[in-house]
Design an enzyme around this catalytic site. Structure first.
Site, PDB file in Angstrom:
ATOM      1  N   HIS A 192     -12.219  -0.656 -16.011  1.00  0.00           N
ATOM      2  CA  HIS A 192     -11.000  -0.784 -15.205  1.00  0.00           C
ATOM      3  C   HIS A 192     -11.297  -0.687 -13.707  1.00  0.00           C
ATOM      4  O   HIS A 192     -11.081  -1.644 -12.973  1.00  0.00           O
ATOM      5  CB  HIS A 192      -9.975   0.275 -15.650  1.00  0.00           C
ATOM      6  CG  HIS A 192      -8.704   0.273 -14.862  1.00  0.00           C
ATOM      7  ND1 HIS A 192      -7.578   0.948 -15.239  1.00  0.00           N
ATOM      8  CD2 HIS A 192      -8.376  -0.322 -13.681  1.00  0.00           C
ATOM      9  CE1 HIS A 192      -6.620   0.765 -14.355  1.00  0.00           C
ATOM     10  NE2 HIS A 192      -7.088   0.002 -13.383  1.00  0.00           N
ATOM     11  N   GLU A 241       0.074   4.090 -10.808  1.00  0.00           N
ATOM     12  CA  GLU A 241      -0.942   5.134 -11.050  1.00  0.00           C
ATOM     13  C   GLU A 241      -0.570   6.428 -10.327  1.00  0.00           C
ATOM     14  O   GLU A 241      -1.437   7.248 -10.029  1.00  0.00           O
ATOM     15  CB  GLU A 241      -2.332   4.662 -10.584  1.00  0.00           C
ATOM     16  CG  GLU A 241      -2.849   3.399 -11.248  1.00  0.00           C
ATOM     17  CD  GLU A 241      -3.251   3.564 -12.726  1.00  0.00           C
ATOM     18  OE1 GLU A 241      -3.047   4.655 -13.274  1.00  0.00           O
ATOM     19  OE2 GLU A 241      -3.740   2.589 -13.304  1.00  0.00           O
ATOM     20  N   HIS A 262     -10.974  -1.852  -7.782  1.00  0.00           N
ATOM     21  CA  HIS A 262     -11.613  -2.578  -8.892  1.00  0.00           C
ATOM     22  C   HIS A 262     -12.895  -3.272  -8.420  1.00  0.00           C
ATOM     23  O   HIS A 262     -12.944  -4.514  -8.398  1.00  0.00           O
ATOM     24  CB  HIS A 262     -10.651  -3.635  -9.454  1.00  0.00           C
ATOM     25  CG  HIS A 262      -9.336  -3.117  -9.975  1.00  0.00           C
ATOM     26  ND1 HIS A 262      -8.260  -3.933 -10.267  1.00  0.00           N
ATOM     27  CD2 HIS A 262      -8.926  -1.855 -10.291  1.00  0.00           C
ATOM     28  CE1 HIS A 262      -7.252  -3.209 -10.731  1.00  0.00           C
ATOM     29  NE2 HIS A 262      -7.620  -1.942 -10.733  1.00  0.00           N
ATOM     30  N   HIS A 284      -7.969   4.118  -5.499  1.00  0.00           N
ATOM     31  CA  HIS A 284      -8.378   3.528  -6.774  1.00  0.00           C
ATOM     32  C   HIS A 284      -8.551   2.038  -6.504  1.00  0.00           C
ATOM     33  O   HIS A 284      -7.671   1.414  -5.901  1.00  0.00           O
ATOM     34  CB  HIS A 284      -7.307   3.772  -7.842  1.00  0.00           C
ATOM     35  CG  HIS A 284      -7.387   2.799  -8.975  1.00  0.00           C
ATOM     36  ND1 HIS A 284      -8.495   2.707  -9.795  1.00  0.00           N
ATOM     37  CD2 HIS A 284      -6.523   1.846  -9.422  1.00  0.00           C
ATOM     38  CE1 HIS A 284      -8.296   1.756 -10.693  1.00  0.00           C
ATOM     39  NE2 HIS A 284      -7.107   1.209 -10.484  1.00  0.00           N
TER      40      HIS A 284
HETATM   41  P1  13P Z   1      -0.065  -0.785  -8.858  1.00  0.00           P
HETATM   42  O1  13P Z   1       0.276  -2.156  -8.296  1.00  0.00           O
HETATM   43  O2  13P Z   1       1.088  -0.201  -9.645  1.00  0.00           O
HETATM   44  O3  13P Z   1      -0.555   0.128  -7.757  1.00  0.00           O
HETATM   45  O4  13P Z   1      -1.218  -0.961  -9.938  1.00  0.00           O
HETATM   46  C1  13P Z   1      -2.467  -1.502  -9.621  1.00  0.00           C
HETATM   47  C2  13P Z   1      -3.566  -0.975 -10.460  1.00  0.00           C
HETATM   48  O5  13P Z   1      -4.723  -1.139 -10.112  1.00  0.00           O
HETATM   49  C3  13P Z   1      -3.251  -0.216 -11.720  1.00  0.00           C
HETATM   50  O6  13P Z   1      -4.375   0.415 -12.228  1.00  0.00           O
HETATM   51 ZN    ZN Z   2      -6.313  -0.414 -11.488  1.00  0.00          ZN
END
Ligand code: 13P
Ligand code: ZN
Length: 267
Positions: free
Chosen positions: A214, A119, A144, A142
């Site tokens: 996401h 990302e 989840h 970022h």
């Molecule tokens: P990366 O392992 O490349 O950081 O990706 C994790 C992710 O949450 C992609 O949206």
């Molecule tokens: Zn992600």
């Protein structure tokens, strides 16, 4: 091998903060496998010796051109690396990168040749926007969060500010500590430049944005403050979901109560 953190206590302190937050993300259950990523603009801690350090990787394209990042350095989680591993060994699961003079590519300089997050286009676009805004913001996360991502599966919550109003009304702290609310970015391919562009467009209005189905992105002066905003929103989401699972729709604080709070705290 000598670490870039050696004899650089200010830089080491920033990486310690990243490691601490990476541990929280894992403990929260927001970071399955390699889920989520963190980046911090560390340019203010860069000295001449760092500037002279040779690249330890080839030069990789960012995927977009970001003139605001000329001469900048970032610490980023590595792609496919686990948050729980970043928490314990940040310099083995993340790396420091230098933006090339073309502002369209980067190279890794320390400690190991760990390729940054997939990302990266979104993270670096967020940093370029933070520099342009001039508020001294240096960090982006970022992640989840289960509750917030689940809510984006309801089309009603994707309408502008519906989720913001709902979450603000769950507990006064949400209005106080996430005063701009939560922007919504309609589903886009993970890691894409389109996702990066939609994210910075949403940051015009918000400090936290949801990527539909996401995850969430937050920016702040440091990684603690970026994390706090997501934590506050997730708490509000949990209050909503707990009430729903008890069989009722939570009544929420009233508009008057929220306005009173806004006036009292100058939000
Ligand atoms: P990366 O392992 O490349 O950081 O990706 C994790 C992710 O949450 C992609 O949206
Ligand atoms: Zn992600």
């Amino acid at each position: 091998m000598k670490s870039i953190l050696e004899n650089r206590p200010a830089l080491a302190a920033e990486i310690d903060k990243v490691a601490e937050v990476a541990g929280y993300l894992w403990q929260k259950g927001w970071a399955e496998r390699n889920g989520g990523n963190i980046s911090v603009n560390v340019t203010e801690h860069v000295d001449d010796e760092i500037r002279r350090m040779p690249a330890i990787s080839e030069r990789f394209p960012i995927g977009t051109v970001l003139p605001a990042l000329k001469g900048c350095y970032f610490f980023c989680k590595g792609t496919n690396r686990r948050m729980r591993d970043l928490a314990r060994r940040p310099m083995e699961n993340g790396s420091v990168i230098r933006i090339a003079d073309d502002c369209a590519s980067y190279e890794i300089i320390a400690d190991a040749a760990v390729k940054p997050t997939s990302e990266l286009a979104a993270h670096l676009s967020m940093h370029a926007k933070m520099i342009a805004d001039g508020k001294g913001y240096k960090a982006a996360v970022h992640t989840h969060p289960i509750d917030l991502v689940a809510m984006t599966h309801n089309p009603e919550f994707l309408k502008k500010d519906v989720l913001t109003e709902l979450l603000w009304s769950m507990i006064p702290e949400t209005r106080a500590f996430c005063p701009k609310g939560l922007g919504i970015v309609p589903y886009k391919m993970p890691s894409s430049v389109e996702l990066a562009e939609a994210t910075i467009a949403a940051l015009e209005e918000y400090d936290v944005v949801m990527w539909e189905k996401h995850g969430v992105c937050a920016v702040g002066p440091d990684i603690f403050e970026a994390f706090d905003q997501v934590d506050v929103l997730s708490k509000a989401a949990q209050i909503y979901l707990t009430a729903r699972s008890m069989g009722f729709r939570p009544s929420g604080t009233t508009r008057e109560q929220m306005d009173e709070l806004q006036r009292a705290f100058d939000l």
